[in-house]
Design a protein around this motif. Structure first.
Motif, PDB file in Angstrom:
ATOM      1  N   SER A  57       0.728  -1.170  -0.347  1.00 16.80           N
ATOM      2  CA  SER A  57       0.342  -0.092   0.134  1.00 16.80           C
ATOM      3  C   SER A  57       1.054   1.149  -0.318  1.00 16.80           C
ATOM      4  O   SER A  57       0.223   2.256  -0.029  1.00 16.80           O
ATOM      5  CB  SER A  57      -1.303  -0.195   0.894  1.00 16.80           C
ATOM      6  N   TYR A  62      -0.622  -3.216  -7.311  1.00 18.77           N
ATOM      7  CA  TYR A  62      -1.099  -4.225  -7.464  1.00 18.77           C
ATOM      8  C   TYR A  62      -0.697  -5.681  -8.402  1.00 18.77           C
ATOM      9  O   TYR A  62       0.862  -4.170  -9.216  1.00 18.77           O
ATOM     10  CB  TYR A  62      -2.604  -4.169  -7.863  1.00 18.77           C
ATOM     11  N   GLN A  89     -13.208  -3.828 -10.473  1.00 19.08           N
ATOM     12  CA  GLN A  89     -14.166  -4.949 -10.152  1.00 19.08           C
ATOM     13  C   GLN A  89     -15.091  -5.456 -10.889  1.00 19.08           C
ATOM     14  O   GLN A  89     -16.495  -4.298 -11.337  1.00 19.08           O
ATOM     15  CB  GLN A  89     -14.830  -4.799  -8.625  1.00 19.08           C
ATOM     16  N   LYS A 171     -13.069   4.687   7.438  1.00 19.41           N
ATOM     17  CA  LYS A 171     -11.545   4.445   7.480  1.00 19.41           C
ATOM     18  C   LYS A 171     -10.732   4.656   6.412  1.00 19.41           C
ATOM     19  O   LYS A 171     -10.250   2.991   6.283  1.00 19.41           O
ATOM     20  CB  LYS A 171     -11.742   3.170   8.841  1.00 19.41           C
ATOM     21  N   GLY A 172     -11.639   3.741   5.270  1.00 12.56           N
ATOM     22  CA  GLY A 172     -11.157   3.287   4.328  1.00 12.56           C
ATOM     23  C   GLY A 172     -11.838   1.898   3.859  1.00 12.56           C
ATOM     24  O   GLY A 172     -11.030   1.621   2.275  1.00 12.56           O
TER      25      GLY A 172
ATOM     26  N   ILE B  11      -3.613   9.897  -3.058  1.00 10.58           N
ATOM     27  CA  ILE B  11      -2.892   8.355  -2.404  1.00 10.58           C
ATOM     28  C   ILE B  11      -1.625   8.418  -1.560  1.00 10.58           C
ATOM     29  O   ILE B  11      -1.805   7.660  -0.519  1.00 10.58           O
ATOM     30  CB  ILE B  11      -2.713   7.782  -3.766  1.00 10.58           C
ATOM     31  N   TYR B  18      -6.032   4.748   6.371  1.00 12.36           N
ATOM     32  CA  TYR B  18      -7.033   5.204   5.657  1.00 12.36           C
ATOM     33  C   TYR B  18      -6.521   4.268   4.395  1.00 12.36           C
ATOM     34  O   TYR B  18      -7.320   3.178   3.518  1.00 12.36           O
ATOM     35  CB  TYR B  18      -7.477   6.034   5.237  1.00 12.36           C
ATOM     36  N   ARG B  19      -5.120   4.478   3.659  1.00 13.61           N
ATOM     37  CA  ARG B  19      -4.312   4.339   2.221  1.00 13.61           C
ATOM     38  C   ARG B  19      -4.751   2.473   3.044  1.00 13.61           C
ATOM     39  O   ARG B  19      -4.647   1.562   1.099  1.00 13.61           O
ATOM     40  CB  ARG B  19      -3.254   5.250   1.860  1.00 13.61           C
ATOM     41  N   ILE B  20      -3.949   2.045   3.537  1.00 15.59           N
ATOM     42  CA  ILE B  20      -4.108   0.647   4.136  1.00 15.59           C
ATOM     43  C   ILE B  20      -5.373   0.017   3.538  1.00 15.59           C
ATOM     44  O   ILE B  20      -5.245  -0.961   2.812  1.00 15.59           O
ATOM     45  CB  ILE B  20      -3.256  -0.082   5.135  1.00 15.59           C
ATOM     46  N   GLN B  21      -6.299   0.171   4.279  1.00 16.15           N
ATOM     47  CA  GLN B  21      -8.058   0.048   4.347  1.00 16.15           C
ATOM     48  C   GLN B  21      -8.069  -0.127   2.787  1.00 16.15           C
ATOM     49  O   GLN B  21      -8.658  -0.867   2.121  1.00 16.15           O
ATOM     50  CB  GLN B  21      -8.411   1.056   5.516  1.00 16.15           C
ATOM     51  N   LEU B  22      -8.160   0.991   1.658  1.00 16.65           N
ATOM     52  CA  LEU B  22      -8.701   1.476   0.776  1.00 16.65           C
ATOM     53  C   LEU B  22      -7.859   0.390  -0.576  1.00 16.65           C
ATOM     54  O   LEU B  22      -8.467  -0.170  -0.512  1.00 16.65           O
ATOM     55  CB  LEU B  22      -8.425   3.036   0.441  1.00 16.65           C
ATOM     56  N   ILE B  23      -5.818   0.613  -0.491  1.00 18.96           N
ATOM     57  CA  ILE B  23      -6.066  -0.050  -1.359  1.00 18.96           C
ATOM     58  C   ILE B  23      -5.745  -1.611  -1.495  1.00 18.96           C
ATOM     59  O   ILE B  23      -5.953  -2.314  -1.596  1.00 18.96           O
ATOM     60  CB  ILE B  23      -4.569   0.572  -0.752  1.00 18.96           C
ATOM     61  N   ASN B  24      -6.161  -1.872  -0.363  1.00 24.03           N
ATOM     62  CA  ASN B  24      -5.810  -3.476   0.395  1.00 24.03           C
ATOM     63  C   ASN B  24      -7.872  -4.053  -0.107  1.00 24.03           C
ATOM     64  O   ASN B  24      -7.557  -5.515  -0.608  1.00 24.03           O
ATOM     65  CB  ASN B  24      -5.865  -4.236   1.590  1.00 24.03           C
ATOM     66  N   SER B  25      -8.420  -3.496  -0.727  1.00 27.18           N
ATOM     67  CA  SER B  25     -10.089  -3.036  -1.119  1.00 27.18           C
ATOM     68  C   SER B  25      -9.889  -3.720  -2.268  1.00 27.18           C
ATOM     69  O   SER B  25     -11.365  -4.076  -2.402  1.00 27.18           O
ATOM     70  CB  SER B  25     -11.265  -1.873  -0.139  1.00 27.18           C
ATOM     71  N   LEU B  26      -8.895  -2.716  -2.562  1.00 26.48           N
ATOM     72  CA  LEU B  26      -9.487  -2.380  -4.321  1.00 26.48           C
ATOM     73  C   LEU B  26      -9.391  -4.187  -5.229  1.00 26.48           C
ATOM     74  O   LEU B  26      -9.948  -3.628  -6.277  1.00 26.48           O
ATOM     75  CB  LEU B  26      -8.421  -1.539  -5.016  1.00 26.48           C
TER      76      LEU B  26
END
Lengths: 209, 209
Positions: A57, A62, A89, A171-172, B11, B18-26
């Protein structure tokens, strides 16, 4: 419980089609994404991939796997040429259209038109996004890694994110089942999901898992 | 529909959590697997990973991402030392125990004992399997690839497969929802799945997706 086992030699000697199904099923559920790209002449391409993985991150990275370029690989060629692509997605409303992009269309055919999904352009990003996707991001190619089986892993940096606002928490975090994002297994199986829970950061003292 | 967008600079400047959560969700849903390993002294290790991906079926190859070795990484160290590991699917009955393996236990602590999962040994494979897992496979390390963010991708050849027989169809396909295999998103969210369907091999002429 009765188990079926396959040894190293049995895996090698196995019928090719059986091995493809079996080996593809072993690693659990897969990310299903559409990757958008466009060559310098402006010809767009859209392909379904089940190997997208998060690498980091900071920087936001990716990766995904491209098959060998021993025949036309439009996504790979476009990305190597322009260093630019999008990951989108796939939701329940268009997973059949997404699957159809895996057909071997000619280079001059855009899968967007053939499967009836819409191109979307954001800022100066060259590659098309999928308008129908609720969670999508643009990438710049950073690295390529050649694998022993002639596949290539492409690593890209996230340069733009677009997400439906109602899916994003403060929180993202994005709850993907609310977006009806689908998952896959094997080569061709698709699934919806039901959210179970988010678990707290694990520490050695919480052993009553 | 209202969208939230983040530019390249936003970003980079984003709050780290916040970035950890967001990027991991993408990237969509993720494979959730337990990787078993054992060093030459016989100390076992079990870790949860969400980056396992299929690389090929002939030879049968799987990859996964290991974080940087700037602190103790028992799974990575054990695999580099012995060239041997197992990948085990995680089911609904033990996903909380699987998550707990991510706690930072000392090297001399086996996560198997701490989270109450059982070691299983098959033939002359050095690394432990997870007895409770219905779909599992042993691997030999083939290649390592260093990424720009100091993560390592490990590529292994499948040398043994063990699957509950009632999950396996006559063509090698395993329906993972029948096994109650779970999937994940972000860093810590878990989901069950509902099977939708398997789609036929896509050809250019079937355009009515």
């Amino acid at each position: 419980m009765v188990y079926k086992e396959f040894t190293k030699q049995e895996i090698i000697d196995m019928d090719m089609y059986y091995r493809i199904q079996l080996i593809n099923s072993l690693g659990g559920f897969k990310s299903i994404c559409l990757i958008g790209s466009k060559n310098k002449e402006g010809q767009t391409n859209l392909g379904i991939f089940n190997s997208v993985f998060h690498l980091g991150s900071a920087p936001a990275l990716y990766g995904f796997v491209c098959r060998p370029a021993n025949r036309e690989r439009h996504t790979l060629e476009n990305i190597l040429e322009t260093k630019n692509y999008t990951i989108n997605q796939v939701h329940h409303t268009f997973y059949k259209q997404a699957h159809q992009t895996s057909a071997k269309y000619q280079r001059e055919t855009s899968e967007f038109k053939k499967v009836n999904l819409n191109e979307e352009y954001i800022g100066d990003i060259h590659a098309p996004f999928v308008k129908e996707s609720k969670i999508k991001f643009g990438l710049e190619l950073e690295e390529t890694h050649n694998m022993m089986n002639k596949n290539t892993i492409l690593i890209g940096k996230v340069i733009h994110v677009k997400v439906e606002e109602n899916l994003l928490d403060e929180k993202g975090f994005i709850q993907l089942d609310k977006a009806d994002t689908i998952t896959g297994s094997g080569c061709d199986a698709y699934y919806k999901t039901n959210f179970l829970e988010r678990l707290a950061y694990a520490r050695p003292e919480n052993e009553d898992a």
